[in-house]
Design a protein around this motif. Sequence first.
Motif, PDB file in Angstrom:
ATOM      1  N   LYS A  23     -64.557 -73.507  25.379  1.00 39.28           N
ATOM      2  CA  LYS A  23     -65.968 -73.470  24.997  1.00 39.28           C
ATOM      3  C   LYS A  23     -66.871 -73.465  26.225  1.00 39.28           C
ATOM      4  O   LYS A  23     -67.949 -72.849  26.216  1.00 39.28           O
ATOM      5  N   CYS A  26     -66.921 -69.941  27.617  1.00 39.39           N
ATOM      6  CA  CYS A  26     -67.868 -69.097  26.867  1.00 39.39           C
ATOM      7  C   CYS A  26     -69.288 -69.248  27.395  1.00 39.39           C
ATOM      8  O   CYS A  26     -70.022 -68.265  27.545  1.00 39.39           O
ATOM      9  N   ASP A  32     -68.219 -64.269  23.803  1.00 41.66           N
ATOM     10  CA  ASP A  32     -68.045 -64.896  22.500  1.00 41.66           C
ATOM     11  C   ASP A  32     -66.660 -65.516  22.392  1.00 41.66           C
ATOM     12  O   ASP A  32     -65.706 -65.119  23.077  1.00 41.66           O
ATOM     13  N   PRO A  33     -66.503 -66.524  21.503  1.00 44.34           N
ATOM     14  CA  PRO A  33     -65.233 -67.246  21.377  1.00 44.34           C
ATOM     15  C   PRO A  33     -64.037 -66.366  21.053  1.00 44.34           C
ATOM     16  O   PRO A  33     -62.922 -66.634  21.516  1.00 44.34           O
ATOM     17  N   ASP A  54     -56.705 -75.841  23.715  1.00 43.27           N
ATOM     18  CA  ASP A  54     -57.983 -75.153  23.976  1.00 43.27           C
ATOM     19  C   ASP A  54     -58.511 -75.404  25.377  1.00 43.27           C
ATOM     20  O   ASP A  54     -59.725 -75.346  25.618  1.00 43.27           O
TER      21      ASP A  54
END
Length: 269
Positions: A23, A26, A32-33, A54
């Motif tokens: 995240k 990004c 974008d993810p 992640d």
Amino acid sequence: MVSELMVDVLANLVKRYRRIELKTVCEILNIDPSSVGEIANSLALREHFDLYDDTLFYLAPREEDRYSVRLRSHYTEKFAIGQLAATLFRPGDHLMIEAGSTMTIFTQNITDVPGLRISTNNYAVASHMVSSNSTCQVRIIGGHLKADGGGCMGELAEANVRATPADWAIISPVGVSAEGEIMYYDAQEASFARAMSQSCTKTVVLCDSSKVGVPSRHTAIEPQDVDYFITDSYLKPLSQARLMRSGLRALRIAQVEVETASEIVMLDV
């Protein structure tokens, strides 16, 4: 089709920060993810990179930053870890404490425990304990003094450690591998930490979450030899579970509360 240029850009970003959440990628790269997932998976196929929980990791060993930098880096996490670790100790306990920024911050949290016995190769730890706790007995572990907060190392220091059995070995590594290995960049530091662990009844590892999953060059001890592993609440649940599967006996999580952390970073040491 994944752009190799974007993979290269992401590689440089991960190298700089050692570990970074997708995240955050990004936000920094303004993508974008859905796209970042494909790029991250491509990067994870390259040598020295890993994607887990992640989060992207750069696995190539890196020398530590200077001591003055480390005192300020992840300070609130280290302070919270020190607070939780301090609850383990009782009056009269004998603690063997190695050198390092985490240890310097840790000692701020044990000055209220009366009658502690401290053996350390770190002048900053010794000086702070003597000046802050009149009931504390402090013994300096001698040896070859390293520059930049490295404490005393070498054969003499290790011989002093082996001749001084204690209740608790308190160590803080440079990194922890995905398999839970407690690792150091410098071979002497790894050997010294190993001697501490072998000379003490119990071993406590203080390690902020930024080091977890980021290995270094030399293994000091294996996860099954650690009695308490204390890290901070920024470590994600999946990563916590991964650590426990490595063989750790006890994982404790310190809750980071910025408002309660001391604003003073022991600048007088």
